[in-house]
Design an enzyme around this catalytic site. Structure first.
Site, short mmCIF file in Angstrom:
data_model
loop_
_atom_site.label_atom_id
_atom_site.label_comp_id
_atom_site.label_asym_id
_atom_site.label_seq_id
_atom_site.Cartn_x
_atom_site.Cartn_y
_atom_site.Cartn_z
N GLU A 324 0.84 -1.21 0.00
CA GLU A 324 0.00 0.00 0.00
C GLU A 324 0.87 1.25 0.00
O GLU A 324 0.59 2.22 -0.70
CB GLU A 324 -0.94 0.02 1.21
CG GLU A 324 -2.04 -1.02 1.15
CD GLU A 324 -2.94 -0.88 -0.07
OE1 GLU A 324 -3.35 0.24 -0.39
OE2 GLU A 324 -3.21 -1.90 -0.72
N TRP A 327 1.85 2.13 -3.37
CA TRP A 327 0.90 2.86 -4.24
C TRP A 327 1.25 4.34 -4.28
O TRP A 327 1.07 5.03 -5.29
CB TRP A 327 -0.54 2.72 -3.72
CG TRP A 327 -1.27 1.52 -4.23
CD1 TRP A 327 -1.49 0.35 -3.55
CD2 TRP A 327 -1.90 1.35 -5.52
NE1 TRP A 327 -2.21 -0.51 -4.34
CE2 TRP A 327 -2.48 0.08 -5.54
CE3 TRP A 327 -2.04 2.18 -6.63
CZ2 TRP A 327 -3.18 -0.40 -6.64
CZ3 TRP A 327 -2.73 1.70 -7.74
CH2 TRP A 327 -3.30 0.42 -7.74
N TRP A 356 -20.93 15.14 -18.45
CA TRP A 356 -21.21 15.08 -17.02
C TRP A 356 -22.50 15.80 -16.69
O TRP A 356 -22.91 16.72 -17.41
CB TRP A 356 -20.05 15.71 -16.23
CG TRP A 356 -18.73 15.05 -16.47
CD1 TRP A 356 -17.69 15.57 -17.19
CD2 TRP A 356 -18.32 13.76 -16.02
NE1 TRP A 356 -16.64 14.68 -17.20
CE2 TRP A 356 -17.00 13.55 -16.49
CE3 TRP A 356 -18.92 12.75 -15.26
CZ2 TRP A 356 -16.27 12.38 -16.24
CZ3 TRP A 356 -18.20 11.60 -15.01
CH2 TRP A 356 -16.91 11.42 -15.48
N ASN A 391 -9.90 4.48 3.27
CA ASN A 391 -9.65 4.23 1.85
C ASN A 391 -10.83 3.57 1.14
O ASN A 391 -11.21 3.95 0.04
CB ASN A 391 -8.39 3.38 1.69
CG ASN A 391 -8.06 3.13 0.22
OD1 ASN A 391 -7.89 4.07 -0.54
ND2 ASN A 391 -8.03 1.86 -0.18
N TRP A 409 -15.65 14.03 -12.04
CA TRP A 409 -14.79 13.57 -10.95
C TRP A 409 -13.86 14.67 -10.45
O TRP A 409 -13.44 14.67 -9.30
CB TRP A 409 -13.96 12.36 -11.43
CG TRP A 409 -13.16 12.67 -12.67
CD1 TRP A 409 -13.58 12.67 -13.95
CD2 TRP A 409 -11.78 13.06 -12.73
NE1 TRP A 409 -12.57 13.03 -14.81
CE2 TRP A 409 -11.45 13.28 -14.08
CE3 TRP A 409 -10.78 13.25 -11.76
CZ2 TRP A 409 -10.19 13.68 -14.51
CZ3 TRP A 409 -9.52 13.65 -12.18
CH2 TRP A 409 -9.23 13.86 -13.54
N TRP A 432 -8.83 9.16 -7.60
CA TRP A 432 -10.03 9.60 -8.33
C TRP A 432 -10.03 9.01 -9.74
O TRP A 432 -11.06 8.57 -10.24
CB TRP A 432 -10.12 11.13 -8.36
CG TRP A 432 -10.82 11.63 -7.13
CD1 TRP A 432 -10.21 12.03 -5.97
CD2 TRP A 432 -12.23 11.69 -6.89
NE1 TRP A 432 -11.16 12.35 -5.03
CE2 TRP A 432 -12.40 12.15 -5.57
CE3 TRP A 432 -13.34 11.42 -7.65
CZ2 TRP A 432 -13.67 12.35 -5.00
CZ3 TRP A 432 -14.61 11.60 -7.10
CH2 TRP A 432 -14.76 12.06 -5.78
#
Ligand code: FAD
Length: 522
Positions: A324, A327, A356, A391, A409, A432
């Protein structure tokens, strides 16, 4: 992809072009370390190098931090994050003072005035050498490249070094020589690279004590106070109290948190990390993003607890946690290689044409945690109250905003930055992009989270929802995930809990069509 201009290349070129001059430059009256997102003494590469340079030359080390309201604005720093950083500066100032090293903090309103001001301060202090750790956002890389040249032309040396990632960006290449855009093969390569270069996990010692003369020569700098937060980033008294209790600042708090997590929780991390009601993760993101702890220290400490000393072997909890932390490196590598993600563009250009919905009421409901989807509302209220979100919930609310509400987004990405205590451009943009299926290594767009199933799976007894949505506290474990669909609508309504703003099945179809049409027209 190889045609994309990458600001890091300009910085590397500037460093190469000035390498000879920098090496030959004699040290004058002081050496300076410029703190940015590396607010710690321990395991800080640029600070260690600056300290070494000063020590070898027998001159004082001066530390500098610049508060720039415009810079905070440009980076969408949340007030809670700014408060955390300013508090941390006070800790840092006290720690450095014990080593007779001053930490001078100055406010420079406009960010484009920073390079000049740094140069002026160096002139004033008679400093010849400046050190800083590299930041990977486009503006910072460009600024640093200019500064390397400018300082060199003014007879000074600016050393900018990699520190924030365990493996510096640009070192890992796929078999075909390209930057990885998919996490799993990138991670295998990350692990192998560290196993082959264990010095990447080396600990950088804090700087040595300054010579006694530093106190008299730079007396004024020791008197400097850390300023209050800029006006647009101030917290109310109540918020200050709340956030300060929640987020102890500084590197000692970070080390305590890491040690406690490794002592008590890392072994069970793999099983617990997805359950928001469990306090099963490290909560170190605030420290990693402000640099009060280094990713190196995190990985080294976790690895040392693993008998195999492998990053991908031995205790599963440790392996998973390291993967993790990786990442974070991954998303920084992505940002450096595809810097246009910094410019409001989706990683995948074919996702630029989605139509959107700009329903402001829906967006406000999402922001405030009033969508009528309990798991989404719990998560958004957690964010608004503590500046942090688990998370799993970040993925759920991001998917909900971009797919169920079909809202751009980027509005969610911005809201997160403006409210998170751990807001980090690369990780936030990556998260995102993943959740809205527009990013690197994304969730395929046709895989749309069902908020109800997510809620039942990851908050089975509704404990997390009960904590953050008091209106639903009295509902049973089944009703709580979907009060209006499970016959508990009256109870929920009585307490003022809203009905769902959309019907998941219906909006799922809408999202599938909008994504498909967007891609086809892209
Ligand atoms: P742990 O589970 O203990 O993990 C340890 C560390 O690894 C974290 O502190 C973090 O530095 C890193 N990490 C873990 N997961 C990820 C991940 N998916 N991506 C990148 N790094 C990770 N993280 C941020 O630090 N800042 C952000 O602004 C941010 N925004 C996000 C937005 C979305 C939509 C999503 C899905 C994720 C985001 N994340 C962000 C990643 C992740 O949610 C947080 O790092 C994590 O929840 C922090 O909790 P922790 O420190 O207890 O993590």
């Amino acid at each position: 992809a190889d045609e994309i201009p990458r600001p890091i290349e300009d910085l590397v070129a500037a460093l190469e072009q000035t390498a000879g001059a920098r090496k030959a430059l004699p040290v004058k009256d002081a050496v300076v370390h410029w703190f940015k997102m590396d607010l710690r003494c321990a395991d800080n590469r640029a600070l260690a190098l600056a300290g070494q340079k000063a020590k070898e030359a027998g001159v004082p080390l001066i530390c500098l931090y610049i508060v720039s309201p415009q810079d905070y604005e440009a980076h969408l720093r949340s007030p809670v994050r700014v408060d955390f950083m300013l508090r941390t500066l006070q800790v840092l100032q006290e720690d450095l003072a014990k080593l007779d090293i001053p930490l001078y903090v100055e406010t420079v309103e406009k960010r484009n005035k920073i390079p000049n001001r740094v140069l002026e301060l160096m002139e004033e202090w008679g400093a010849s050498h400046l050190f800083a750790n590299m930041e990977y956002e486009v503006d910072e890389l460009r600024r640093e490249a200019h500064m390397v040249h400018d300082l060199s032309e003014n007879g000074k040396a600016f050393e900018v070094v990699h520190d924030s990632c365990v493996v510096p960006p640009g070192q890992l290449r796929s078999g075909s020589g390209n930057q990885y855009a998919v996490y799993s093969p990138w991670f295998r390569s990350w692990v192998a690279h560290i196993h082959d270069n264990l010095d990447l996990l080396e600990l950088f010692e804090p700087p040595a004590k300054n010579p006694d003369s530093a106190r008299t020569k730079f007396k004024k700098l020791f008197d400097c106070q850390v300023p209050d937060a800029p006006k647009n980033k101030q917290l109310s008294q109540e918020e200050k109290k709340r956030f300060r209790a929640l987020w102890p600042c500084g590197e000692h708090a970070a080390m305590d948190r890491l040690n406690k997590f490794c002592e008590e929780k890392i072994g069970k991390y793999k099983d617990k990390r997805n359950i928001p009601a469990d306090d099963g993760t490290s909560s170190l993101s605030v420290h990693l993003s402000s640099g009060t702890i280094s990713a190196r220290t995190c990985v080294r400490t976790a690895r040392n607890r693993n008998k195999t000393k492998k990053l991908d072997g031995g205790i599963e909890g440790i392996q998973t946690w390291i993967s993790e932390v990786a990442w974070r490196d991954f998303y920084k590598h992505v940002l450096v290689h595809w810097p246009y993600v910094c410019m409001n563009k989706p990683f995948k250009p074919e996702y630029s044409n989605i139509s959107w919905s700009y329903d402001e009421d829906h967006f406000q409901r999402w922001c405030e945690g009033r969508t009528g989807f309990p798991i989404v509302d719990a998560a958004m209220r957690q964010l608004n109250h503590v500046g942090y979100m688990h998370n799993r919930c970040r993925m759920i609310v991001a998917s909900f905003l971009s797919k169920d509400l079909l809202i751009d987004w980027r509005k969610g990405e911005r809201y997160f930055m403006e409210h998170l205590v751990d807001g980090d451009f690369a990780s936030n943009n990556g998260g995102w992009g993943f959740s809205a299926s527009v990013g690197v290594d994304p969730q395929p767009y046709f895989r749309i989270f069902n908020p109800l199933l997510q809620s039942e799976k990851f908050d089975p007894s509704g404990e997390y929802i009960r904590k953050w949505v008091p209106e639903l506290r009295e509902l049973d474990d089944k009703e709580i995930h979907d009060p209006y669909g499970r016959g508990a609508g009256n109870k929920a309504k009585k307490k003022g809990y809203p009905e769902p703003v959309v019907e998941h099945k219906q909006v799922r179809e809408r999202a599938l069509s909008a994504y498909k049409e967007g891609i086809e027209s892209g």
